[in-house]
Motif scaffolding. Structure first.
Motif, PDB file in Angstrom:
ATOM      1  N   LEU A  61       7.223   4.263   1.050  1.00  0.00           N
ATOM      2  CA  LEU A  61       7.080   4.217  -0.407  1.00  0.00           C
ATOM      3  C   LEU A  61       5.721   3.656  -0.807  1.00  0.00           C
ATOM      4  O   LEU A  61       5.140   4.084  -1.809  1.00  0.00           O
ATOM      5  CB  LEU A  61       8.201   3.389  -1.023  1.00  0.00           C
ATOM      6  CG  LEU A  61       9.630   3.891  -0.786  1.00  0.00           C
ATOM      7  CD1 LEU A  61      10.617   3.079  -1.606  1.00  0.00           C
ATOM      8  CD2 LEU A  61       9.770   5.374  -1.101  1.00  0.00           C
ATOM      9  N   LYS A  62       5.209   2.703  -0.041  1.00  0.00           N
ATOM     10  CA  LYS A  62       3.879   2.161  -0.326  1.00  0.00           C
ATOM     11  C   LYS A  62       2.812   3.240  -0.205  1.00  0.00           C
ATOM     12  O   LYS A  62       1.846   3.266  -0.976  1.00  0.00           O
ATOM     13  CB  LYS A  62       3.561   1.005   0.626  1.00  0.00           C
ATOM     14  CG  LYS A  62       4.308  -0.288   0.319  1.00  0.00           C
ATOM     15  CD  LYS A  62       3.925  -1.371   1.306  1.00  0.00           C
ATOM     16  CE  LYS A  62       4.617  -2.684   0.998  1.00  0.00           C
ATOM     17  NZ  LYS A  62       4.272  -3.745   1.986  1.00  0.00           N
ATOM     18  N   LEU A  63       2.972   4.141   0.760  1.00  0.00           N
ATOM     19  CA  LEU A  63       2.026   5.246   0.900  1.00  0.00           C
ATOM     20  C   LEU A  63       2.098   6.177  -0.311  1.00  0.00           C
ATOM     21  O   LEU A  63       1.075   6.641  -0.813  1.00  0.00           O
ATOM     22  CB  LEU A  63       2.319   6.033   2.178  1.00  0.00           C
ATOM     23  CG  LEU A  63       2.036   5.316   3.499  1.00  0.00           C
ATOM     24  CD1 LEU A  63       2.504   6.178   4.671  1.00  0.00           C
ATOM     25  CD2 LEU A  63       0.552   5.001   3.644  1.00  0.00           C
ATOM     26  N   ILE A  64       3.310   6.425  -0.791  1.00  0.00           N
ATOM     27  CA  ILE A  64       3.462   7.289  -1.960  1.00  0.00           C
ATOM     28  C   ILE A  64       2.798   6.652  -3.179  1.00  0.00           C
ATOM     29  O   ILE A  64       2.146   7.342  -3.972  1.00  0.00           O
ATOM     30  CB  ILE A  64       4.955   7.568  -2.229  1.00  0.00           C
ATOM     31  CG1 ILE A  64       5.528   8.464  -1.126  1.00  0.00           C
ATOM     32  CG2 ILE A  64       5.148   8.216  -3.603  1.00  0.00           C
ATOM     33  CD1 ILE A  64       7.017   8.731  -1.254  1.00  0.00           C
ATOM     34  N   TYR A  65       2.945   5.340  -3.321  1.00  0.00           N
ATOM     35  CA  TYR A  65       2.401   4.658  -4.492  1.00  0.00           C
ATOM     36  C   TYR A  65       0.916   4.298  -4.308  1.00  0.00           C
ATOM     37  O   TYR A  65       0.315   3.694  -5.191  1.00  0.00           O
ATOM     38  CB  TYR A  65       3.213   3.400  -4.790  1.00  0.00           C
ATOM     39  CG  TYR A  65       2.934   2.807  -6.157  1.00  0.00           C
ATOM     40  CD1 TYR A  65       3.201   3.538  -7.311  1.00  0.00           C
ATOM     41  CD2 TYR A  65       2.392   1.531  -6.293  1.00  0.00           C
ATOM     42  CE1 TYR A  65       2.941   3.017  -8.566  1.00  0.00           C
ATOM     43  CE2 TYR A  65       2.130   0.995  -7.549  1.00  0.00           C
ATOM     44  CZ  TYR A  65       2.408   1.743  -8.679  1.00  0.00           C
ATOM     45  OH  TYR A  65       2.146   1.224  -9.916  1.00  0.00           O
ATOM     46  N   LEU A  66       0.339   4.674  -3.176  1.00  0.00           N
ATOM     47  CA  LEU A  66      -1.068   4.403  -2.876  1.00  0.00           C
ATOM     48  C   LEU A  66      -1.360   2.906  -2.753  1.00  0.00           C
ATOM     49  O   LEU A  66      -2.477   2.457  -2.997  1.00  0.00           O
ATOM     50  CB  LEU A  66      -1.989   5.034  -3.938  1.00  0.00           C
ATOM     51  CG  LEU A  66      -2.009   6.568  -3.949  1.00  0.00           C
ATOM     52  CD1 LEU A  66      -2.615   7.089  -5.249  1.00  0.00           C
ATOM     53  CD2 LEU A  66      -2.792   7.106  -2.760  1.00  0.00           C
ATOM     54  N   ALA A  67      -0.329   2.148  -2.373  1.00  0.00           N
ATOM     55  CA  ALA A  67      -0.528   0.730  -2.101  1.00  0.00           C
ATOM     56  C   ALA A  67      -1.017   0.510  -0.675  1.00  0.00           C
ATOM     57  O   ALA A  67      -1.513  -0.571  -0.343  1.00  0.00           O
ATOM     58  CB  ALA A  67       0.775  -0.041  -2.321  1.00  0.00           C
ATOM     59  N   GLN A  68      -0.865   1.520   0.173  1.00  0.00           N
ATOM     60  CA  GLN A  68      -1.364   1.504   1.547  1.00  0.00           C
ATOM     61  C   GLN A  68      -1.962   2.868   1.858  1.00  0.00           C
ATOM     62  O   GLN A  68      -1.644   3.861   1.187  1.00  0.00           O
ATOM     63  CB  GLN A  68      -0.230   1.205   2.544  1.00  0.00           C
ATOM     64  CG  GLN A  68       0.398  -0.166   2.421  1.00  0.00           C
ATOM     65  CD  GLN A  68      -0.498  -1.265   2.996  1.00  0.00           C
ATOM     66  OE1 GLN A  68      -1.429  -0.985   3.751  1.00  0.00           O
ATOM     67  NE2 GLN A  68      -0.216  -2.506   2.646  1.00  0.00           N
TER      68      GLN A  68
END
Length: 240
Positions: A61-68
Motif C-alpha cells: 500500500l505504501k508503494l501505491i501511495y508513493l510513500a516508498q
C-alpha cells in the motif's frame, strides 16, 4: 512467449488506475519484503488484499501511495510511470488517492469536522460549498455528536471512522484502505462496507487490505493474497 515491450506495457497501464510489473521492495539492505509483484487495478474495480501479518500488505500500500519506492520493477499510477515522476508531481497524484492508514493520521489540533473536510479545503473548496456534505458524511459514520470533538478525545474506532470519512469525502479516483474495519463492531463494519460499495458504484476504484474474513465473504469480488512477499489472485463467492 516473449515479454511485452515497454510501449505495450505502458499502453496497458492506461486502462488501469494502478499497475505493478515485476516489482520487488526491500528496506535498506534487508531481504525483499515484496517479490516479483505484478497486478492491475482496473478503473472502477473493487478488490480485497489479504494475507497474514508480516506478509507485506502495508508495504504494498505504501508503494501505491508513493510513500516508498520499489527496489526493482515498474509501477504505473493513472497511466504514468512512477519512476519518471518528479517530486513536484507527487501531491497531484496523491490527491487522486483516498488513503485510510492503520494509524489513522488524524490531526489533533483540528476538530472531527475539520479533519474530514481537510481534503476539500486543500483542494481550494470554500466551506459553504462543502459544509452540508461533510456534516452528512460524519453523521453517516455515526459521529454526528462528535462533530466539534478533537481526535485525542475519541476512541480508536471513532478515529478510524474519521479517517475513513476524510478519505472518501472528495470521491477520489482510487480508495486504498488498510484494515479499515479493524477497530469497529460488526454492524459498523457492514455500514462502512456499504459506503465503500456505493463509492465504487459512483466510479471510485477500491482496494481494501483486511484480515476480516466476514468482510471478504460479503462481496463476490477479486481477492489478492500475499504470503511471504509473493502475490496470488482468486475470488471468493459472496455468502448466501
Amino acid at each position: 512467449m516473449p515479454s511485452a515491450s515497454p510501449e505495450t506495457r505502458a499502453d496497458d497501464a492506461l486502462e488501469s488506475v494502478i499497475r505493478f510489473d515485476g516489482v520487488g521492495m526491500r528496506y535498506g539492505r534487508g531481504p525483499e519484503v515484496l517479490q516479483d509483484i505484478s497486478f492491475d487495478l482496473p478503473r472502477g474495480s473493487f478488490q480485497f488484499l489479504t494475507g497474514p501479518s508480516g506478509a507485506g500488505k502495508t508495504s504494498l500500500l505504501k508503494l501505491i501511495y508513493l510513500a516508498q519506492r520499489p527496489s526493482r520493477g515498474l509501477i504505473w499510477h493513472f497511466g504514468r510511470d512512477s519512476s519518471k515522476l518528479h517530486r513536484s508531481d507527487l501531491p497531484d497524484i496523491r490527491r487522486r488517492i483516498g488513503m485510510v492508514f492503520q494509524d489513522f493520521r488524524t490531526l489533533d489540533h483540528l476538530s472531527v469536522f475539520e479533519n474530514v473536510a481537510l481534503p476539500l479545503r486543500v483542494a481550494g473548496r470554500k466551506r459553504k460549498e462543502y459544509a452540508d456534505d461533510v456534516a452528512e458524511l460524519i453523521h453517516w459514520v455515526g459521529l454526528g455528536d462528535k462533530m466539534d470533538a478533537h481526535p485525542q478525545t475519541l476512541s480508536g474506532g471513532e478515529q478510524q471512522r474519521v479517517a475513513i470519512a476524510r478519505a472518501v469525502v472528495g470521491q477520489p479516483e482510487l480508495l486504498v484502505a488498510d484494515e479499515p474495519t479493524g477497530n469497529v463492531d460488526p454492524a459498523m463494519a457492514r455500514r462502512l462496507l456499504r459506503l465503500f460499495t456505493e463509492l465504487n458504484r459512483l466510479g471510485t476504484t477500491i482496494l481494501i487490505a483486511t484480515h476480516d474474513i466476514t468482510l471478504v465473504r460479503a462481496l463476490d469480488v477479486p481477492i489478492m493474497s500475499l504470503a511471504d512477499g509473493r502475490l496470488s489472485t482468486g475470488r471468493r463467492k459472496a455468502s448466501a
